[in-house]
Design a protein around this motif. Structure first.
Motif, PDB file in Angstrom:
ATOM      1  N   PRO A 269       6.450 -23.487   3.160  1.00 24.02           N
ATOM      2  CA  PRO A 269       7.006 -22.130   3.095  1.00 24.02           C
ATOM      3  C   PRO A 269       7.959 -21.849   4.252  1.00 24.02           C
ATOM      4  N   GLN A 270       8.987 -21.072   3.955  1.00 28.66           N
ATOM      5  CA  GLN A 270       9.814 -20.518   5.018  1.00 28.66           C
ATOM      6  C   GLN A 270       8.920 -19.645   5.914  1.00 28.66           C
ATOM      7  N   PRO A 271       9.351 -19.379   7.168  1.00 30.13           N
ATOM      8  CA  PRO A 271       8.528 -18.557   8.071  1.00 30.13           C
ATOM      9  C   PRO A 271       8.082 -17.250   7.419  1.00 30.13           C
ATOM     10  N   ILE A 272       6.811 -16.915   7.619  1.00 27.10           N
ATOM     11  CA  ILE A 272       6.187 -15.741   7.000  1.00 27.10           C
ATOM     12  C   ILE A 272       5.828 -14.730   8.075  1.00 27.10           C
ATOM     13  N   GLU A 273       6.161 -13.497   7.857  1.00 26.76           N
ATOM     14  CA  GLU A 273       5.785 -12.429   8.783  1.00 26.76           C
ATOM     15  C   GLU A 273       4.261 -12.244   8.774  1.00 26.76           C
ATOM     16  N   ASP A 274       3.668 -12.212   9.974  1.00 29.97           N
ATOM     17  CA  ASP A 274       2.224 -11.976  10.097  1.00 29.97           C
ATOM     18  C   ASP A 274       1.459 -12.792   9.038  1.00 29.97           C
ATOM     19  N   PRO A 275       1.549 -14.116   9.110  1.00 31.49           N
ATOM     20  CA  PRO A 275       1.011 -14.960   8.032  1.00 31.49           C
ATOM     21  C   PRO A 275      -0.490 -14.819   7.810  1.00 31.49           C
ATOM     22  N   GLN A 276      -1.233 -14.365   8.817  1.00 26.01           N
ATOM     23  CA  GLN A 276      -2.681 -14.178   8.639  1.00 26.01           C
ATOM     24  C   GLN A 276      -3.020 -13.065   7.645  1.00 26.01           C
ATOM     25  N   HIS A 277      -2.007 -12.261   7.302  1.00 28.16           N
ATOM     26  CA  HIS A 277      -2.237 -11.164   6.354  1.00 28.16           C
ATOM     27  C   HIS A 277      -1.389 -11.309   5.087  1.00 28.16           C
ATOM     28  N   VAL A 278      -0.855 -12.505   4.850  1.00 32.39           N
ATOM     29  CA  VAL A 278       0.007 -12.672   3.685  1.00 32.39           C
ATOM     30  C   VAL A 278      -0.768 -12.456   2.386  1.00 32.39           C
ATOM     31  N   ASP A 279      -2.011 -12.906   2.325  1.00 32.25           N
ATOM     32  CA  ASP A 279      -2.785 -12.724   1.089  1.00 32.25           C
ATOM     33  C   ASP A 279      -3.103 -11.255   0.849  1.00 32.25           C
ATOM     34  N   LYS A 280      -3.279 -10.495   1.915  1.00 36.43           N
ATOM     35  CA  LYS A 280      -3.514  -9.052   1.770  1.00 36.43           C
ATOM     36  C   LYS A 280      -2.300  -8.391   1.125  1.00 36.43           C
ATOM     37  N   ARG A 281      -1.112  -8.753   1.601  1.00 36.80           N
ATOM     38  CA  ARG A 281       0.115  -8.198   1.018  1.00 36.80           C
ATOM     39  C   ARG A 281       0.274  -8.654  -0.427  1.00 36.80           C
ATOM     40  N   ARG A 282      -0.017  -9.926  -0.685  1.00 40.10           N
ATOM     41  CA  ARG A 282       0.117 -10.440  -2.042  1.00 40.10           C
ATOM     42  C   ARG A 282      -0.850  -9.730  -2.990  1.00 40.10           C
ATOM     43  N   THR A 283      -2.081  -9.523  -2.537  1.00 46.47           N
ATOM     44  CA  THR A 283      -3.069  -8.833  -3.374  1.00 46.47           C
ATOM     45  C   THR A 283      -2.621  -7.417  -3.687  1.00 46.47           C
TER      46      THR A 283
END
Length: 308
Positions: A269-283
């Motif tokens: 993946p390209q760099p992700i903002e605050d990656p520890q919370h990416v699944d929260k945003r996706r959900t």
């Protein structure tokens, strides 16, 4: 009598098992680009177990062979495969690119529209839906051949295995330009396609084509997609992909992890903002966890502990 019934059940089970073996072999051969051997395996499976699934594989594979005789064969098996199918899946299956300019394809479209509407209610703008479905197939139609060569490109250390890929890439570019021109005409006439207007499947086509266009086009039309998404009229993945792509193009970190890059011949993946919370945003927008998405779509193993 019971012994006869038992024997028949056993024989049928054996036939189905053999048919499944042929399907597995056919799928493997097709993934390698060996269409004629794959077709032989699918034909054997169809002979032993004449199901709609097997007929559909025959139709898709013969369509990929592009000759007029194979197109005739494809329509024959496709009509059989779709007898009890009331979905619209076939109308955006890129394997059928060689069929969409044939008058018989409109018959397929009309039949599927009719069965779908009988089950799900009227499609409010069928001409718009029809055009979008064909655009999806044109956009994705050379992906079968292209992806096989792209895999070989990676395996060969950055070299294509055959110059035949270059006219394929040229046709992809030509189809994109034709799609863009037609889509812009339709957007001027009808506005952004919504799920309630053309079905969510067809509506996804507009986002797909815009996302494959230029940054300027994406920037122009993204607000329309975003509004449709917020109103529940667009697929979450199409929204996420375009938003992430715009962020990456602007030198920013993506939000949902949909954009990839190559690092040492490996996709990540390209760099992700605050990656520890990416699944929260996706959900929050209706997407599955990123590691599941990456594994299923791209066979990428991605692991990062997520925080609530």
């Amino acid at each position: 009598m019971k012994k006869l019934i038992t024997l028949l059940v056993v024989l049928i089970s054996v036939q189905i098992t053999f048919a499944q073996d042929h399907l597995s072999k056919g799928d493997s051969l097709k993934s390698e680009g060996l269409l004629m051997p794959a077709l032989t395996e699918y034909a054997a499976a169809m002979t032993q177990n004449p199901t709609s699934e097997n007929s559909y594989r025959l139709a898709a594979t013969t369509a990929l062979l592009w000759t007029s005789q194979m197109r005739d064969t494809s329509f024959y098996f496709l009509n059989y495969a779709l007898q009890n199918d009331s979905t619209l899946d076939v109308l955006y299956d890129p394997d059928f690119l060689s069929l969409i300019e044939d008058p018989r394809w409109k018959h397929i479209e009309d039949l599927q529209f009719g069965k779908y509407e009988a089950k799900n209610g009227a499609i409010k703008n069928k001409p718009f839906a029809r055009a979008l479905f064909r655009m999806i197939i044109k956009d994705q139609g050379f992906m079968y051949a292209g992806n096989i060569e792209r895999r070989k490109y990676m395996q060969n250390g950055g070299y294509f295995s055959t110059p035949a890929i270059f006219p394929v890439l040229a046709m992809e570019e030509k189809n994109l330009k034709e799609n863009e021109s037609r889509l812009f005409e339709l957007l001027d006439e009808y506005g952004w396609p919504t799920a309630s207007l053309v079905t969510e499947f067809a509506a996804a086509g507009a986002a797909l084509i815009v996302n494959h266009s230029s940054y300027e086009v994406r920037k122009k039309y993204f607000p329309m997609l975003e509004e449709a998404f917020k109103n529940g009229e667009a697929q979450p993945l199409r929204y996420a992909k375009m938003r992430d792509r715009l962020l990456v193009e602007e030198g920013k970190e993506q939000l949902y992890g949909t954009q990839l890059k190559f690092e040492e011949n490996t996709r990540v993946p390209q760099p992700i903002e605050d990656p520890q919370h990416v699944d929260k945003r996706r959900t929050e927008i209706g997407l599955r966890p990123l590691n599941v998405y990456l594994k299923e779509r791209f066979d990428i193993d991605w692991h990062l502990t997520q925080e609530n």
